[in-house]
Structure formats: C-alpha cells, structure tokens
Design a protein around this motif. Structure first.
Motif, PDB file in Angstrom:
ATOM      1  N   VAL A  19       0.805  -1.222   0.000  1.00 43.03           N
ATOM      2  CA  VAL A  19       0.000   0.000   0.000  1.00 43.03           C
ATOM      3  C   VAL A  19       0.840   1.275   0.000  1.00 43.03           C
ATOM      4  O   VAL A  19       0.289   2.359  -0.158  1.00 43.03           O
ATOM      5  N   ALA A  20       2.149   1.163   0.191  1.00 36.34           N
ATOM      6  CA  ALA A  20       2.982   2.345   0.404  1.00 36.34           C
ATOM      7  C   ALA A  20       2.752   3.432  -0.651  1.00 36.34           C
ATOM      8  O   ALA A  20       2.588   4.606  -0.317  1.00 36.34           O
ATOM      9  N   GLU A  21       2.715   3.027  -1.905  1.00 39.44           N
ATOM     10  CA  GLU A  21       2.615   4.024  -2.978  1.00 39.44           C
ATOM     11  C   GLU A  21       1.303   4.794  -2.935  1.00 39.44           C
ATOM     12  O   GLU A  21       1.266   6.006  -3.073  1.00 39.44           O
TER      13      GLU A  21
ATOM     14  N   THR B 253       5.836   7.759   6.332  1.00 40.75           N
ATOM     15  CA  THR B 253       5.508   8.723   5.281  1.00 40.75           C
ATOM     16  C   THR B 253       5.664  10.163   5.747  1.00 40.75           C
ATOM     17  O   THR B 253       5.434  11.083   4.986  1.00 40.75           O
ATOM     18  N   GLY B 254       6.035  10.357   7.006  1.00 38.23           N
ATOM     19  CA  GLY B 254       6.368  11.697   7.477  1.00 38.23           C
ATOM     20  C   GLY B 254       5.181  12.583   7.803  1.00 38.23           C
ATOM     21  O   GLY B 254       5.358  13.773   8.059  1.00 38.23           O
TER      22      GLY B 254
ATOM     23  N   LEU C 229       9.411   4.297   4.403  1.00 38.08           N
ATOM     24  CA  LEU C 229      10.435   5.329   4.646  1.00 38.08           C
ATOM     25  C   LEU C 229      10.831   5.989   3.338  1.00 38.08           C
ATOM     26  O   LEU C 229      11.052   7.209   3.290  1.00 38.08           O
ATOM     27  N   ASP C 230      10.921   5.178   2.261  1.00 36.64           N
ATOM     28  CA  ASP C 230      11.307   5.732   0.966  1.00 36.64           C
ATOM     29  C   ASP C 230      10.275   6.753   0.492  1.00 36.64           C
ATOM     30  O   ASP C 230      10.632   7.816  -0.017  1.00 36.64           O
ATOM     31  N   VAL C 231       8.996   6.400   0.686  1.00 35.04           N
ATOM     32  CA  VAL C 231       7.930   7.344   0.325  1.00 35.04           C
ATOM     33  C   VAL C 231       8.117   8.643   1.093  1.00 35.04           C
ATOM     34  O   VAL C 231       8.040   9.740   0.537  1.00 35.04           O
TER      35      VAL C 231
ATOM     36  N   LEU D  85      11.145  10.742  -0.092  1.00 35.81           N
ATOM     37  CA  LEU D  85      10.830  11.393  -1.367  1.00 35.81           C
ATOM     38  C   LEU D  85       9.963  12.623  -1.130  1.00 35.81           C
ATOM     39  O   LEU D  85      10.199  13.701  -1.695  1.00 35.81           O
ATOM     40  N   ARG D  86       8.980  12.462  -0.248  1.00 40.41           N
ATOM     41  CA  ARG D  86       8.086  13.591   0.042  1.00 40.41           C
ATOM     42  C   ARG D  86       8.847  14.728   0.709  1.00 40.41           C
ATOM     43  O   ARG D  86       8.611  15.907   0.431  1.00 40.41           O
ATOM     44  N   ALA D  87       9.746  14.384   1.630  1.00 39.88           N
ATOM     45  CA  ALA D  87      10.532  15.406   2.320  1.00 39.88           C
ATOM     46  C   ALA D  87      11.362  16.195   1.307  1.00 39.88           C
ATOM     47  O   ALA D  87      11.486  17.419   1.394  1.00 39.88           O
TER      48      ALA D  87
END
Lengths: 279, 299
Positions: free
Chosen positions: B67-69, B109-110, B144-146, B149-151
């Motif tokens: 579901v991460a994406e 996801t921050g 974390l990668d998501v 990227l958002r950060a």
C-alpha cells in the motif's frame, strides 16, 4: 468410630445423648468455615487498604510534580504571560523537558487557577493571625473585610501588568467553573473568618455581595496607579458602605411592605385609566 | 487433525482469490501447521484471522509494502480527508516546544514529522541553545522511501527548517536507541499493527527521558452503538471496495478494517499504557471515537 457404640448405648439409655453427639461436629465445621471467612475478610481488607494507599501515593506524587512545575512557571509569568510558554519554561526550570507542559491541558487557565488557589490559601493563613476583637458585636466587621480584600488584591501586584489577560482567560468557557469555584472559596473564607455563621438566605446575599465587591475592586485596581493603591482602598471602602446601605434597606423588610406598595400602585393605575369612575 | 481440517478449509476459502495468492497461502499454512501444535499460546491475530506471531510480522510487512505508494490517496479517500484534521489535532495536543526531541514511530511517510516541523516553524525562530530534532522510525523501508521522497519534494531539510531529521528503519518492539534519549514519542496509526503492544509501550517508556510524553493516535471503538453500526457498515462494505477500485488491492484494506476491530478499546488501552509505567494517562475521542488520542507522561 469410637463414638458409635457409645451412641448405641446412649440410644438405649436416653435419647438426649445422641443430640450432642450428632451436633458437635456440625458446629465445629461451621466454626471452622466461619473463621476462614473472617480471615479472608481481613486479608481482603488489608489488600484494599494497601492498593488505595498506593493509589493515593501515586496521585500525591503526580500532584507534587505538577505543583512544582506550576510554582516554577509563575516566575516566568511577568515576562511571557499566563501561557504555555511560561509553563514549558517552568517545566524546564523544574528539571523536565519543555514538552511536559502537556500535563496542563488547559494551558494558561491551569496556571491562573493554581495562582488563585495559592493566594486564597495564603490569605486564609494571614486572616487567621489577625486580631479577632470586635467580631462578636452585631456590627459588620467592615475593617476586617476591607483588609482581607486589599490583602488579596495586593497579591496580584507582581503580575499586575499581565493580570488583565489572566482575567480574560478566567472568562473562557472551559475555565469558568474553576474561576467561579476559586472566587466562591475566597468570599466564603472571608465571610467565615469575619464571623458570619448565618444559615439563612443571608448566607447567599453576603457571599454574592462580597464577590461583586471583590471583582469590581479587582477591575479598579488594574488601572490604579496611585501611591500604595490608596485609590483602590477608598474604592473598596465605598463599595462596602454601599453594601451596608443595601443591608439596612433589606433589614427594613421590604417583603412585608410589598403587598401595600403593590395595591397602592394598582389603585393609582386604575385611577389613571379612569376605571374607578365606572361603577 | 483439526489443523489439517483448517488448512483445507482455508484452501477452499481462498479458491476465489488470485492463484498466486493461493499458493502463498498454502505455503504459509504448511509452515505454520507444526508450530501451531507446539505452542498454541504464541498465536496472535491478523485482522480476524488467527496466525502465528512470526507470520503476523511478515503479513503486516507485506500489507504496507503493497500500500505504500497509494498510501496517501487511499487515506484521503477512506476518511474523506478527515485524517489530515486528526493529525493536525494530534500535533496541536502535543504542542512541541523548541528543543523537543521527537521519536516518530511508524511515521514512515512523514505525516506527523512534517506537521511537527511546521509547528516549530510557526513558534518563531528558536533560541540558539535549543536544537529540536525528529527521528522517524519505521519497520518498513518502502514506507520510509515514500517519506524521504516527500521530504525532498516539499523541501524539509535540516538547513531549511533548522530541525535535525533522521530516518531510521527499526522495530518498535525493539528499538536500537539509548535510554532516556527523547522527550516525545508519537505513534500514529501504527501500534495496532504491532504484534506485542505491551512491548512497544515498554520500549517507549525506556527511550523517553523523565518528563517525556507518549502520544498515540489510533483507531478506536465508538461508545455509541448506533454510530458503531454505521461505522461498521462503512468499514466492511465500502473500504475494501475503495481499496480495490483505487489501489487495486482488496486484502490489505480488508485487513485494515479487521485490525481496527481487534484493537482494544479506549479504557483497556489506557490501562495498558498505565501498566507500562506512564502517569497522567488520558485519552480524547475524535469523530465520535473513530480515532482517539492517548497521552501519557514518564514522570
């Protein structure tokens, strides 16, 4: 098994002997059960007591931590006001991280409440040490009430510049219950220690009246720049005099006069409308 | 025998789903079978299923990898955007000050961390002696990668916001962090997915410094039974369908709503937090109790 032959013997001799034989063991077992029950009850009680006391200890500990932080936070009020900022600085001064201010979900409201409670306690301590002469007389202890109000008002002195905001915070809906409670306890203490032991309607009149005087004086005090707050003292004096006048008026018992007044007014109204002349 | 029966029953059940899925399930069940017999008390729940503890970890991992994406889109779709408000309120309750050291667990996801940084920004420039920091910890690298990227996209870097940001892949039940090293611990919509909630709470207590605050945002039970019925209908009838339509995944969202039902209610969870040693434990319901904010202090 030894008892069995004896029982037969007794059966032959007399019926009565069999009764104690059959009843004794029964009674014994009952006693045993009962004593077990008693033991259990005792143990349970002890358990309950111990848990309650530890709960109280926990509660006391939490309250102590809170009071410590609040007391430290008061030192920052003249600078940063009755705010979360003061609370977090207080927490840091007490050795906790700033985020511990979350212990006080009402923020500044909790700080103001703490200050009010503390001042009320101090005031009671002080009043207790004042001379009690003249309280027995039927006259109102005007001087004592005036002194009490002035003492309490002067406790605000160090925070005078930020006090208007504190008054505003007290009127916020979620802080109203607390601020009313502290105001009531303040006037209640003053009334009690000035010798009021009334149990009738006067109890309410006195407290509401005194609360009104106190709040009015508080507002006056905010803008008072006179030497030693003499203007506030005069203001308090004249408000108490007003209250005295009202009380003397009430003592004249206007309620019993009311029907006469009403009927007089009614007759006058009838006359004006010309109803008297109809007949 | 009963294990065999269950396995076959599950096989029948899953026949309708994707063939790949069936194979995976079969293998999982074969592996789980001997363990089940050995130690039955080491089982836990995965949604409404009862699974082996190790298995839950893997399964949760899988769910969040898949579901991460679409995580953000789905959150917005399922909660009608309200999850943003919940998170805003959450940050408002935390009310961080300059110098706060935040550990945001399950915050891959921050969402919480960016709000934290914004909150500090709005407080004004920090005094020189007080350096704030945030450590984002998630068990799942793809989440974390998501977040990273958002950060990057939204410009949350140490230089631009004056807050130390650190990303860390780690297990909430076993944090590789020293004792007393944080002043705030947040976990938003994460504790539900952990196998041992009590261990998570113990770890939270351990890494927090005295005076530190534990704050948890999590789905909860609605005290009003009518509202709960309405909410149940929505959860079971609408959410998996939405998942299938938008993210092309049915199972993870079925798991989501089931895991919400399995999580202890407000009072019980409050008791668990107290058992971990926290004091002044309180909770606040949002949106009739769909989610609640639990708060505790280490004092």
């Amino acid at each position: 098994m030894n008892k069995l032959p004896r029982a037969f013997c007794s059966l032959r001799k007399n019926h009565r002997f069999i009764l104690p034989l059959s009843f004794v063991p029964l009674n014994n077992t009952q006693r045993v059960i009962r004593s077990y029950c008693k033991n259990n009850e005792k143990q349970q009680k002890e358990m309950v007591v111990s848990t309650i006391s530890s709960d109280q200890d926990d509660h006391q500990y939490e309250e102590n931590v809170k009071e410590h932080i609040l007391a430290k936070a008061l030192e920052f009020v003249p600078k940063t006001g009755w705010s979360i900022e003061s609370l977090s600085q207080g927490a840091e001064a007490a050795g906790y991280p700033g985020i511990t201010h979350g212990l006080f979900p009402n923020g500044g409201g909790d700080l103001v409440h703490y200050f009010n409670v503390k001042c009320n306690e101090q005031l009671v301590e002080q009043i207790k040490s004042w001379p009690k002469e003249g309280l027995k007389e039927s006259k109102l202890p005007v001087q004592l009430i005036e002194n009490a109000i002035m003492t309490r008002l002067l406790m605000i002195q160090p925070y005078k510049s930020t006090w208007p905001k504190a008054m505003a915070i007290q009127t916020l809906p979620n802080n109203v219950p607390n601020s009313l409670a502290t105001l009531l306890s303040l006037v209640d203490d003053i009334c009690y220690h000035s010798g009021d032991r009334s149990v009738d309607f006067n109890w309410y009149i006195r407290r509401v009246g005194l609360a009104g005087i106190y709040k009015a004086s508080e507002l006056f005090y905010l803008t008072d720049s006179s030497q030693d707050s003499t203007a506030t003292r005069n203001f308090v004096k004249s408000r108490i005099r007003d209250a005295e006048l009202i009380q003397t008026a009430l003592n004249m018992n206007p309620v019993s006069v009311a029907p006469q007044t009403l009927s007089a007014a009614f007759v006058t109204a009838k006359n004006m409308l010309g109803l008297n002349t109809l007949k | 025998m009963s294990v065999l029966k269950r396995t076959t029953f599950k096989l029948i059940q899953t026949k309708t789903s994707h063939p790949m899925c069936r194979i995976r399930r079969l293998s999982v069940n074969m592996k789980a079978a001997p363990n089940n017999e050995k130690d039955k008390n080491k089982q836990t729940h995965f949604g409404f299923e009862t699974v082996n503890e190790e298995e839950k970890w893997k399964k949760v991992h899988q769910v969040f990898e898949t579901v991460a994406e679409k995580y953000d889109v789905m959150n917005d779709a399922m909660s009608l955007g309200i999850h943003r408000i919940w998170k805003d309120i959450f940050m408002h309750r935390l009310a961080p000050t300059h110098g706060t050291k935040l550990l945001d667990v399950a915050g891959g996801t921050g969402d919480i961390s960016f709000r934290y940084i914004n909150y500090l920004k709005n407080l004004g420039p920090p005094p020189e002696s007080k350096q704030s920091s945030v450590t984002i910890c998630d068990i799942n690298q793809s989440m974390l990668d998501v977040g990273k990227l958002r950060a990057q996209r939204q410009g949350y870097t140490k230089e631009s916001c004056g807050v130390d940001i650190e990303w860390m892949c780690g297990d909430a039940e076993n944090l590789s962090l020293p004792d007393d090293s944080f002043t705030a611990y947040t976990i938003a919509f994460g504790i539900r997915n952990c196998t041992h909630v009590d261990k998570v709470l113990e770890e939270a207590y351990r890494v927090l410094a005295p005076g530190g605050r534990f704050l948890c945002l999590e789905f909860s039970q609605l005290p009003n039974s009518t509202m709960q019925w309405l909410y149940d209908q929505y959860s079971f009838q609408v959410i998996p369908v939405l998942g299938h339509l938008i993210a092309g995944q049915w199972k993870p969202y079925q798991y989501l709503v089931e895991s919400i039902r399995q999580f202890p209610d407000q009072e019980k969870f409050k008791g668990m937090i107290e058992d971990a040693g926290f004091r002044q434990v309180t909770y606040e319901n949002l949106t009739f109790g769909v989610v609640s904010i639990h708060s505790g202090f280490k004092i």
